[in-house]
Motif scaffolding. Sequence first.
Motif, PDB file in Angstrom:
ATOM      1  N   UNK A 126      85.454  49.156  69.635  1.00 31.35           N
ATOM      2  CA  UNK A 126      86.062  50.359  70.209  1.00 31.35           C
ATOM      3  C   UNK A 126      87.224  49.995  71.120  1.00 31.35           C
ATOM      4  N   UNK A 127      88.240  50.828  71.080  1.00 28.95           N
ATOM      5  CA  UNK A 127      89.321  50.692  72.046  1.00 28.95           C
ATOM      6  C   UNK A 127      88.878  51.342  73.357  1.00 28.95           C
ATOM      7  N   UNK A 128      89.024  50.657  74.498  1.00 28.67           N
ATOM      8  CA  UNK A 128      88.570  51.222  75.765  1.00 28.67           C
ATOM      9  C   UNK A 128      89.201  52.587  76.037  1.00 28.67           C
ATOM     10  N   UNK A 129      88.420  53.460  76.666  1.00 28.05           N
ATOM     11  CA  UNK A 129      88.887  54.814  76.954  1.00 28.05           C
ATOM     12  C   UNK A 129      90.063  54.821  77.913  1.00 28.05           C
ATOM     13  N   UNK A 130      90.180  53.813  78.740  1.00 32.15           N
ATOM     14  CA  UNK A 130      91.237  53.776  79.757  1.00 32.15           C
ATOM     15  C   UNK A 130      92.539  53.182  79.224  1.00 32.15           C
ATOM     16  N   UNK A 131      92.543  52.715  77.967  1.00 31.47           N
ATOM     17  CA  UNK A 131      93.722  52.048  77.428  1.00 31.47           C
ATOM     18  C   UNK A 131      94.763  53.064  76.974  1.00 31.47           C
ATOM     19  N   UNK A 151      94.947  48.026  67.335  1.00 36.09           N
ATOM     20  CA  UNK A 151      94.655  48.412  68.721  1.00 36.09           C
ATOM     21  C   UNK A 151      95.716  49.379  69.248  1.00 36.09           C
ATOM     22  N   UNK A 152      96.968  49.050  69.022  1.00 42.04           N
ATOM     23  CA  UNK A 152      98.065  49.861  69.557  1.00 42.04           C
ATOM     24  C   UNK A 152      98.148  51.237  68.917  1.00 42.04           C
ATOM     25  N   UNK A 153      97.615  51.391  67.711  1.00 39.80           N
ATOM     26  CA  UNK A 153      97.725  52.668  67.011  1.00 39.80           C
ATOM     27  C   UNK A 153      96.404  53.422  66.944  1.00 39.80           C
ATOM     28  N   UNK A 154      95.467  53.037  67.803  1.00 43.37           N
ATOM     29  CA  UNK A 154      94.216  53.772  67.939  1.00 43.37           C
ATOM     30  C   UNK A 154      94.248  54.632  69.191  1.00 43.37           C
ATOM     31  N   UNK A 155      93.606  55.788  69.137  1.00 45.50           N
ATOM     32  CA  UNK A 155      93.420  56.597  70.333  1.00 45.50           C
ATOM     33  C   UNK A 155      92.416  55.903  71.251  1.00 45.50           C
ATOM     34  N   UNK A 156      92.517  56.066  72.552  1.00 50.22           N
ATOM     35  CA  UNK A 156      91.492  55.519  73.449  1.00 50.22           C
ATOM     36  C   UNK A 156      90.110  56.026  73.037  1.00 50.22           C
ATOM     37  N   UNK A 157      89.171  55.114  72.906  1.00 49.68           N
ATOM     38  CA  UNK A 157      87.834  55.466  72.432  1.00 49.68           C
ATOM     39  C   UNK A 157      87.698  55.413  70.923  1.00 49.68           C
ATOM     40  N   UNK A 158      88.817  55.178  70.218  1.00 44.36           N
ATOM     41  CA  UNK A 158      88.775  55.102  68.765  1.00 44.36           C
ATOM     42  C   UNK A 158      88.136  53.815  68.281  1.00 44.36           C
ATOM     43  N   UNK A 159      87.756  53.801  67.008  1.00 44.42           N
ATOM     44  CA  UNK A 159      87.032  52.672  66.435  1.00 44.42           C
ATOM     45  C   UNK A 159      87.858  51.956  65.373  1.00 44.42           C
ATOM     46  N   UNK A 160      87.652  50.639  65.303  1.00 41.60           N
ATOM     47  CA  UNK A 160      88.207  49.827  64.229  1.00 41.60           C
ATOM     48  C   UNK A 160      87.036  49.140  63.531  1.00 41.60           C
ATOM     49  N   UNK A 161      87.157  48.946  62.218  1.00 44.44           N
ATOM     50  CA  UNK A 161      86.085  48.270  61.480  1.00 44.44           C
ATOM     51  C   UNK A 161      86.698  47.344  60.432  1.00 44.44           C
ATOM     52  N   UNK A 162      86.294  46.085  60.489  1.00 46.14           N
ATOM     53  CA  UNK A 162      86.743  45.085  59.525  1.00 46.14           C
ATOM     54  C   UNK A 162      85.543  44.599  58.728  1.00 46.14           C
ATOM     55  N   UNK A 163      85.693  44.593  57.421  1.00 37.63           N
ATOM     56  CA  UNK A 163      84.636  44.132  56.523  1.00 37.63           C
ATOM     57  C   UNK A 163      85.237  43.067  55.606  1.00 37.63           C
ATOM     58  N   UNK A 164      84.756  41.813  55.726  1.00 38.37           N
ATOM     59  CA  UNK A 164      85.404  40.775  54.925  1.00 38.37           C
ATOM     60  C   UNK A 164      84.514  39.556  54.731  1.00 38.37           C
ATOM     61  N   UNK A 197      89.575  44.762  72.216  1.00 38.94           N
ATOM     62  CA  UNK A 197      88.519  45.712  71.867  1.00 38.94           C
ATOM     63  C   UNK A 197      87.239  45.388  72.638  1.00 38.94           C
ATOM     64  N   UNK A 198      86.445  46.423  72.871  1.00 36.17           N
ATOM     65  CA  UNK A 198      85.159  46.274  73.543  1.00 36.17           C
ATOM     66  C   UNK A 198      84.077  46.925  72.671  1.00 36.17           C
ATOM     67  N   UNK A 199      82.838  46.908  73.184  1.00 29.26           N
ATOM     68  CA  UNK A 199      81.716  47.500  72.455  1.00 29.26           C
ATOM     69  C   UNK A 199      81.677  46.944  71.019  1.00 29.26           C
ATOM     70  N   UNK A 200      81.721  45.625  70.918  1.00 24.26           N
ATOM     71  CA  UNK A 200      81.857  44.940  69.628  1.00 24.26           C
ATOM     72  C   UNK A 200      80.486  44.728  68.989  1.00 24.26           C
ATOM     73  N   UNK A 201      80.405  45.059  67.710  1.00 27.34           N
ATOM     74  CA  UNK A 201      79.176  44.876  66.940  1.00 27.34           C
ATOM     75  C   UNK A 201      79.499  44.044  65.704  1.00 27.34           C
ATOM     76  N   UNK A 202      78.593  43.151  65.350  1.00 27.55           N
ATOM     77  CA  UNK A 202      78.828  42.221  64.241  1.00 27.55           C
ATOM     78  C   UNK A 202      77.549  42.128  63.408  1.00 27.55           C
TER      79      UNK A 202
END
Length: 335
Positions: free
Chosen positions: A325-330, A178-191, A242-247
Motif C-alpha cells: 500500500x502507498x501510505x495515506x500521507x504520501x 508509487x508516484x501514480x497511485x492515490x494515497x492508500x492505493x494498492x500495488x500488486x506484483x505477481x511473478x 510502500x508499506x503494509x507489504x504482504x508476500x
Amino acid sequence: MADPPVDEAHVAVEELSEDLDSAYGGDELASFTGSLSYSATNYKWEHGRRYQSFREGTYNFPNDEEEQERYDIMHAVFLTAMNGNLFLAPLKQDLGRILDIGTGTGIWAIQIGDLFPSAVVIGNDLSPIQPRWVPPNVTFEVDDVESEWQYSRSFDYVHSRYMAGSVADWPRLMSQCYNHLTPGGWVEFQDFDLHNYSQDNSIPPDNKVLEWYNLLMEGCERIGRTASPGQHLESWVRDSGFTNIHHKTFKLPLGAWPKDERMKRVGALNLLQLLEGLEGLTLALFTRALGWSTEAIHVYLAAVRKDAMKKRVHMIHDFHVVYAQKPMTSSTSSE
C-alpha cells in the motif's frame, strides 16, 4: 514467401483512419492515426514467428496467435494456483481506477472489469493484441511501461503479472507505480522465480528441462531483463516506499505428478504451456543473446520435450505475489 495474413487490429486502425478522414477532410489527425497503425501493427516476422514492432527488441518473445493461446493457458495456471483469485490485495468494491501493466491478451483486465463494473480499467502492452469487444469499463493502449508515464489521474490499484524477462529497470517501474497511485492505493506484483528444484531429489543433473530454464535465465540476464524477478519483488517494493507489504509464494509443479487434485491441474497446465511455448520462448532469445543457430535450437528442443514428459521427475518453480500500500500521507506526482 507469401506475405503474413492481414492483422485485424491493423484493419481496425485503418478503418478508424478512414472515418477520421471523412470527418476532418484528411487533416493531420488521420495521418497521425495511420502512423500509429504502421508502428504498432506492422509486426516483425522472424523464424516464422511474429514479434512486436513498437519498441522493437525490448521484448524477445512472440505475440502471434500461438503465443496468445499460451498466455491464456498461463492465466489458468496462475488462477488455479491462487485458488481462483485474480488478486490478493484487499480491494474495495467501489474501486475507481485500475492499471494492468503488460496486459498481454487482456484476459486479466477483462475479468477484473467484470468484477468491478464501476471501475475504470486500463491495460497497456507493447502489442495491440487484445480483443476489440470488451466490457465498457475496460480500455487497452499501446505503451511501454518503462517509458515515463503520462497519466493525468492517479490509480487506486496497479497490477503487474508475468513480466519476467520484460523489464530492464524494476526499481524505476516500482517508483512509477508509487508516484501514480492515490494515497492508500494498492500495488500488486505477481511473478516468477524460475530456479527449478524438487522436494524429493528427482531431477537428474543432466535433465534438459532444468538446463533449458537455466539457459533461458542466462539469456535474459545477458539482455538485462531478469527472468526471475519474483524473489526480489518484496525488497524492491519496500525500497520504493510502500508499506503494509504482504508476500505469498505459490509452488508451480511441472507435470501432473502431484497427488493433490488442484496442484495436479496446476502442474498439467504448466507442462502444457511449456510444451506449447518452447519454440517461441527460445528462438529469438537464444539466437540474439546466446548466439545459437536455429538448427541447433530445434535439435535441442526435441531433447527438452523428451525430458519434460518424464513422470518420475518432480520439478517445481515458485510464483511470488507481493502486494503493498502507498501510505495515506504520501503525495503523488501525477495529481
